[in-house]
Design a protein around this motif. Structure first.
Motif, short mmCIF file in Angstrom:
data_model
loop_
_atom_site.label_atom_id
_atom_site.label_comp_id
_atom_site.label_asym_id
_atom_site.label_seq_id
_atom_site.Cartn_x
_atom_site.Cartn_y
_atom_site.Cartn_z
N ASP A 123 -3.90 7.71 1.44
CA ASP A 123 -4.89 8.74 1.74
C ASP A 123 -5.30 8.67 3.21
N GLU A 124 -4.67 9.47 4.01
CA GLU A 124 -4.92 9.50 5.46
C GLU A 124 -5.00 8.11 6.07
N SER B 265 -8.18 14.07 -1.34
CA SER B 265 -8.51 12.74 -1.86
C SER B 265 -8.80 12.82 -3.35
MG LIG Z 1 -10.05 12.82 2.02
#
Ligand SMILES: [Mg+2]
Ligand SMILES: Nc1ncnc2c1ncn2[C@@H]1O[C@H](COP(=O)(O)OP(=O)(O)O)[C@@H](O)[C@H]1O
Lengths: 259, 255
Positions: free
Chosen positions: B160-161, B48
């Protein structure tokens, strides 16, 4: 009509409770031989109170004016300071801890001082109501404007939108639910502030009325005053709750679904 | 010729003194225009952090990020971004949330209505345009968030995920939706994930990140045709890719 029936159907237990409560009160007075200068019966309160209705209505107006005026000023100041503190790191390190420590003081303790400074008029009562209402409003507003999620902050930054635009599109609506926590808490306390201020020094208003009639051994009239005070408090709280429903309907429905 | 995105010796250290956390790097990454690149690594390795630095939303400690030869030194605005926790606001409907992206960018909502309808249809949300986020399932919310991130046709999409909180079945379905949309518009995508299978299925290239402080262990080009459907996922080549990546992380004791 259908709605009304539904309302009765869902609230019948509460209605029954109130009816039972007042019946019990009414009949336990003769039953236990309670003297009327200690505790009058509900029917007597209604009877004697309605004889004094003109005064009660006028005093309700007086107290309402103090309360509403103080509440509105506290609302404007509280939200204003809340936003300023949320957006300024200097204020966050100075004013914020200052407010938090004053929050610990019972504000009502200032009431005699204000009365002695500003006299018996409207102003000292309004100031006391402002003082009582300001802190819950400002502290909740600070919390509200500081709790935007990290993701939303990054999101609006990635759009390049101006601060003003983000404030009205994201920050303000996101803050409203927590702000209303403060507004509602303050609404409950507003009438308390006005009443106590009137106890301490005034020549009109419901607090004045209650303290005078109690001194004259007229608990029946005191209860009548308390009744009007309750109606005033409920009206103000009801209005704030209604504003919440109008301004943030999405929040109410969210609570309902999550329950 | 320079690459579309160049990340050079990028490094991030949070805090200082005793509280210092070396979160990421130094690492160098090059990405071509239209490429789908996955950043794969264990939780806490700095994925991240890398993504935020690429987006210009977080300052790096050293190194630089360049887009088309221009150094990033502030939030990049020609991107679409999506997180594990979505950026839908509860007071707007699905359509309203997509419009929020446009409003914040000062774009004309009228010009985009047709487009909003189309993108919602492509992820099967057309019947839910006027619903509020809390009336949708987690998977539908992420689909809506994906539309929000894509509506302004960004050249670069950072994810991000985005599927991190969804159940396996929903993930599978949404992956297919993402792939479909990507194949049509061909934006450059940086996709952060810790799912090996997901990375192999979606990407042109997978970048393997070591445990914190995240550095690049290796890059693996995924040479499989799109769309990568169930048949391809059952192929020996697909399994081979997955196994070889598993081996790398096994070596680190992550799995
Ligand atoms: Mg992360
Ligand atoms: N704002 C921050 N301040 C201090 N440490 C941070 C911050 N953000 C992330 N970290 C630390 O940096 C490391 C990498 O975090 P992150 O990039 O979120 O990892 P990942 O996304 O791969 O799970 C973690 O150890 C995390 O605790």
């Amino acid at each position: 009509m259908k709605k009304f029936i539904k309302w009765i159907a869902s609230g019948w237990m509460l209605i029954l409770f109130f009816v039972g409560f007042f019946l019990f009160w009414e009949y336990s007075i003769p039953l236990f031989d309670i003297p009327r200068y200690i505790l009058p019966s509900p029917s007597e309160i209604v009877l004697k109170g309605s004889a004094d209705l003109d005064k009660l209505v006028y005093y309700t107006g007086v107290t309402a004016l103090e309360t509403v005026l103080g509440y509105i000023i506290a609302l404007i100041l509280g939200v204003g300071f809340g936003i300023a503190i949320s957006f300024s790191s200097i204020l966050r390190r100075t004013l914020y801890p200052f407010f938090v420590s004053i929050e610990m003081t019972p504000k009502i303790a200032f009431a005699p001082l204000f009365i002695s400074w500003f006299g018996f008029g409207l102003m000292p009562k309004v100031i006391i109501v402002v003082l009582v209402c300001f802190f819950p409003i400002v502290l909740n507003a600070i919390l509200a404007f500081n709790s935007l999620s990290n993701e939303l902050t990054l999101f609006y930054q990635s759009t390049g939108a101006s601060r003003l635009k983000t404030f009205f599109s994201i920050r303000l609506p996101a803050a409203l639910p927590q702000c209303f926590v403060g507004f509602k808490y303050a609404a409950i306390n507003a009438t308390v502030g006005a009443t106590i201020a009137e106890f301490i020094g005034s020549d009109k208003g419901l607090g004045f009325y209650i303290s005078i009639v109690t001194g004259n051994m007229r608990p029946d009239l005191a209860f009548a005053g308390i009744f009007f005070l309750t109606v005033l408090g409920l009206t103000i709280f009801g209005f704030v709750t209604m504003m919440e429903k109008i301004l943030i309907p999405w929040h109410i429905s969210m609570k309902r679904i999550n329950r | 010729m320079k690459n579309f995105i160049e990340v050079t010796e990028l490094k991030k250290v949070f805090g200082n003194g005793e509280d210092e956390v070396h979160a990421f790097g130094p690492a160098t990454i090059n990405i071509n225009s239209g490429e789908f690149v996955s950043v794969l690594g264990p939780s806490g390795c700095g994925k991240s952090t890398l993504m935020l630095m690429v987006a210009g939303l977080l300052d790096s400690t050293s190194g630089k990020v360049e887009f088309e030869n221009k150094v990033v030194n502030g939030p990049k605005t020609d991107i679409g971004i999506m997180f594990q926790d979505n950026t839908l606001v509860p007071w707007r409907t699905v359509r309203g949330n997509i419009e929020l992206q446009l409003e914040l960018r000062g774009l004309n909502l009228k010009d985009y209505q047709e487009k909003i309808n189309n993108i919602l249809k492509s992820v099967n949300l057309d019947d839910f345009a006027d619903r509020f986020p809390n009336e949708l399932s987690g998977g539908m919310q992420q689909r809506a968030a994906f539309c929000q991130a894509m509506i302004h046709d960004p050249k670069i999409i950072l994810l991000d995920e985005p599927l991190g909180k969804l159940d396996a079945m929903t993930r599978e379905k949404i992956r297919a939706d993402f792939q479909k949309l990507w194949m049509v518009k061909k934006p450059t995508v940086i996709f952060v994930t810790h799912s090996i299978e997901e990375a192999v299925q979606l990407s042109n290239r997978v970048i393997l990140i070591t445990p914190r402080p995240g550095k690049i262990d290796r890059e693996i080009k995924i040479d499989l045709p799109y769309p990568r459907d169930l048949q391809i996922k059952r192929s020996a080549k697909f399994t081979e890719y997955v196994n070889s990546i598993q081996e790398v992380f096994h070596k680190y004791g992550v799995i």
